[in-house]
Every structure is written in structure tokens, then in C-alpha cells.
Design an enzyme around this catalytic site. Structure first.
Site, short mmCIF file in Angstrom:
data_model
loop_
_atom_site.label_atom_id
_atom_site.label_comp_id
_atom_site.label_asym_id
_atom_site.label_seq_id
_atom_site.Cartn_x
_atom_site.Cartn_y
_atom_site.Cartn_z
N ARG A 105 0.88 -1.19 0.00
CA ARG A 105 0.00 0.00 0.00
C ARG A 105 0.90 1.22 0.00
O ARG A 105 1.69 1.42 0.93
CB ARG A 105 -0.93 -0.01 1.21
CG ARG A 105 -1.69 1.31 1.36
CD ARG A 105 -2.82 1.25 2.35
NE ARG A 105 -3.96 0.56 1.81
CZ ARG A 105 -5.23 0.72 2.25
NH1 ARG A 105 -5.49 1.56 3.23
NH2 ARG A 105 -6.21 0.05 1.71
N HIS A 132 -7.27 0.74 -6.58
CA HIS A 132 -7.52 -0.08 -5.39
C HIS A 132 -8.22 -1.36 -5.87
O HIS A 132 -9.39 -1.59 -5.59
CB HIS A 132 -8.39 0.70 -4.40
CG HIS A 132 -8.41 0.16 -3.01
ND1 HIS A 132 -7.65 -0.93 -2.62
CD2 HIS A 132 -9.12 0.53 -1.91
CE1 HIS A 132 -7.88 -1.19 -1.34
NE2 HIS A 132 -8.76 -0.32 -0.89
N GLN A 135 -10.15 -3.90 -3.51
CA GLN A 135 -11.44 -3.39 -3.03
C GLN A 135 -12.55 -3.71 -4.03
O GLN A 135 -13.63 -4.19 -3.66
CB GLN A 135 -11.33 -1.86 -2.86
CG GLN A 135 -12.63 -1.19 -2.46
CD GLN A 135 -13.04 -1.54 -1.04
OE1 GLN A 135 -12.25 -1.35 -0.13
NE2 GLN A 135 -14.25 -2.03 -0.83
N ASP A 216 -17.11 6.87 -1.84
CA ASP A 216 -15.80 6.79 -1.19
C ASP A 216 -15.56 8.16 -0.54
O ASP A 216 -16.30 9.12 -0.81
CB ASP A 216 -14.73 6.48 -2.26
CG ASP A 216 -13.33 6.30 -1.69
OD1 ASP A 216 -13.17 6.22 -0.46
OD2 ASP A 216 -12.37 6.24 -2.50
N CYS A 256 -16.71 1.85 0.40
CA CYS A 256 -15.49 1.06 0.62
C CYS A 256 -14.98 1.23 2.06
O CYS A 256 -14.24 0.37 2.54
CB CYS A 256 -14.42 1.42 -0.39
SG CYS A 256 -13.92 3.14 -0.34
N ARG A 284 -13.90 -8.33 1.96
CA ARG A 284 -12.48 -8.07 1.71
C ARG A 284 -11.66 -9.31 2.06
O ARG A 284 -10.71 -9.64 1.38
CB ARG A 284 -11.99 -6.86 2.53
CG ARG A 284 -12.65 -5.52 2.23
CD ARG A 284 -12.40 -5.04 0.80
NE ARG A 284 -11.00 -5.05 0.43
CZ ARG A 284 -10.09 -4.12 0.75
NH1 ARG A 284 -10.46 -3.07 1.45
NH2 ARG A 284 -8.82 -4.23 0.36
#
Ligand code: CP
Ligand code: NVA
Length: 301
Positions: A105, A132, A135, A216, A256, A284
Site C-alpha cells: 500500500r 484499489h 477493493q 468513497d 469502501c 475483503r
């Protein structure tokens, strides 16, 4: 000749068959969590190298790697020599000799790509400024569980259409052929598109007859200095009762997370739709296991 190493660095250019293989694995891992005997990471150590905060991604990868028989090794990028200027390529060549895979990340997409190139071990993008992808795999798993195949559905993304999550959605729309309508203010639309994507400033147009309302945060990690100007620009770009009323009757709300109540989503909608939003967060874990398993099966040449 040895098989090529698989990576999961983004959804850009990914084949539909790859996404379907991962989703099928994720569904098996979810349905058979207690009984499944697959341990594709047995004896392996996977490094998690994080330069940004994380709850869901970190925990789902740590638990997922353990449940697949491997050992996660969490490394805060600032604690590594990387944080004092050691180049990515040198860090990658060291870790590539010691661990079996990496979950990263960070900020620049090019850093994840450079790591993968030099480490020569399966590498996963756990969020960059560009994408991402993990996700969106979990999101699609959730949407298909609740509404059936995503192909042909209308997904409305409300908020920062230029952010990493929106970008991965744009790539996903082309892969799985669904209608994606992104609604955001001037200056916050995406610079990428494809025939499955429409962008608008009109939130109502995006929400009308949508199967999924998705949002988001207004301020992605790394952009904290823009908080005030973004709060002003995004006012009105919120999932709330008025917007939900425009969507299809069966429409679901997805976020998310983390959520900022009464910014991108109203506090009441977040609580009323908590079941579907936290089912999404749970996925996830299952999705990461699908991704990890897919990476551990290099293609036959
Ligand atoms: N959605 C998501 O990636 O959450 P975290 O930042 O907590 O990992
Ligand atoms: N766009 C957000 C996603 C957080 C999971 C960010 O980058 O901060």
C-alpha cells in the site's frame, strides 16, 4: 523454462477470465471458510509493506494469508530503510530473496510496479493513488451475492471520480460490461474513460434507476491538505435518502469505508444500510483469499 510470475497490480488491462477465476475462488473460500482444506501458501511468508493507514486491507490480508497456511509479515514502510531513502528496487531485491510474496500500500503506482519487477515474487497492489483493485473485487463479490450478475447493471459512483477507487471501477466496467455512471463536481472527474462509463456533475442523473449507489471518501489519503477546498467542492455529492429514493427499489448502498458521516454519506443511510455495507467489508477477507490463491497458481506455459 519456469512459469511467469503472476501479479495483481491493478484492474487496468485485466482479462474477464481472471476476474471471474478470482471471484469463483473468493466465493468458495467464503462458503467453506470452516471446512476448506486448501493451503496454497503453506510454508510461505508474505510481506505487507504499508506506507498509508489501513484497517480492512491490512487485517483481511493478515488473516487471509494465515488461513491459506502462510505467515504474514507486516512492515510499516517508515520503519524500513525505505523510509530513509533506500531505493524501491534495492528493497525489492532483498525481500525477493527472503519472502514469497508482497502486498503493498503506497502512493505511486510506479513504485508497486517497480517492486514487482525487481523482487520477482507475486506482488499485490493494496491501494495506490491510481488504483484499489482488491477493493473492487470484494465489491463485485458483494453486489453479485445480493443482486446477481453485475453485467448490464447500473452502478452509480458519487464523489471523487478521480480517486483510486473510481479508477479501478472504470477499468472493471470495461472488463465485466456494466454501466458505470460517475457523478462529481467540476475538477474531480476522471481523466480516463471507456464505452461503459459516463461522467456527470448531476448526482440525480447518476442515481436514477441505479442498482448500486457507491461512494468513497472526499479526501483520499495523502490529500489531507485539500480538506477544506474539497469539503466545499463536494457539498451535495452525498448518498442520502433523497438520492436513494431515485435508485431502483432493490438498490443497494456500498461504501469502501472508512466512512465520514454526513459528508459522502448521510449518518442515517449509513446506519440503515449497515448490513450491506459491512457485508462488503467482510468480503475483503474472502476476496483477498481468492486473489492470493490465484497468484499462487502460475499459468502453465
Ligand atoms: N477500504 C479500505 O481499503 O479500507 P482500509 O483503508 O481500512 O484498508
Ligand atoms: N480513496 C480512498 C480509499 C480508502 C480505502 C483513499 O485513497 O484514501
Amino acid at each position: 523454462m519456469s512459469a511467469p510470475i503472476r501479479h495483481f497490480l491493478g484492474l487496468k488491462g485485466v482479462e474477464e477470465s481472471t476476474v471471474r477465476e478470482i471471484l469463483t475462488l473468493a466465493a468458495r473460500y467464503k462458503a467453506e471458510r470452516k471446512s476448506i482444506s486448501w493451503r496454497p501458501l503453506a510454508g510461505q511468508t508474505w510481506a505487507l509493506i504499508f506506507s498509508k493507514s489501513s484497517t480492512r486491507t491490512r487485517v483481511s490480508f493478515e488473516v487471509g494469508i494465515r488461513e491459506l497456511g502462510g505467515n504474514p509479515l507486516f512492515l510499516n514502510a517508515n520503519d524500513l530503510q525505505l523510509g530513509r531513502g533506500e531505493p524501491i528496487r534495492d528493497t525489492a531485491r532483498v525481500l525477493g530473496r527472503m519472502v514469497h510474496g508482497a502486498v503493498i500500500r503506497t502512493f505511486a503506482q510506479s513504485d508497486v510496479e517497480e517492486f514487482a519487477r525487481y523482487a520477482q515474487i507475486p506482488t499485490i497492489n493494496a491501494l495506490t493513488d491510481d488504483e484499489h483493485p482488491c477493493q473492487i473485487i470484494a465489491d463485485i463479490q458483494t453486489i453479485e451475492e445480493k443482486l446477481g450478475p453485475i453485467t448490464g447493471k447500473k452502478i452509480a459512483f458519487i464523489g471523487d471520480c478521480a480517486c483510486n477507487v473510481a479508477r479501478s471501477w472504470i477499468y472493471a466496467a470495461e472488463i465485466l460490461k456494466f454501466q458505470l455512471v460517475l457523478a462529481g463536481p467540476d475538477g474531480y472527474l476522471s481523466d480516463i474513460t471507456n464505452p461503459f462509463v459516463t461522467q456527470t456533475h448531476d448526482v440525480k442523473e447518476a442515481a436514477r434507476d441505479a442498482d448500486v449507489l457507491y461512494t468513497d471518501v472526499w479526501v483520499s489519503m495523502g490529500l489531507e491538505a485539500e480538506k477544506a477546498e474539497r469539503a466545499a467542492a463536494f457539498a451535495g455529492y452525498q448518498i442520502n435518502h433523497a438520492l436513494v429514493a431515485l435508485a431502483k427499489k432493490h438498490a443497494i448502498v456500498q461504501h469502501c469505508l472508512p466512512a465520514y458521516r454526513d459528508q459522502e454519506i448521510s449518518a442515517d443511510i449509513l446506519e440503515e444500510r449497515a448490513q450491506e455495507i459491512f457485508d462488503q467489508a467482510e468480503n475483503r477477507l474472502h476476496a483477498q483469499k481468492g486473489i492470493l490463491h490465484w497468484l499462487s497458481e502460475p499459468p502453465v506455459q
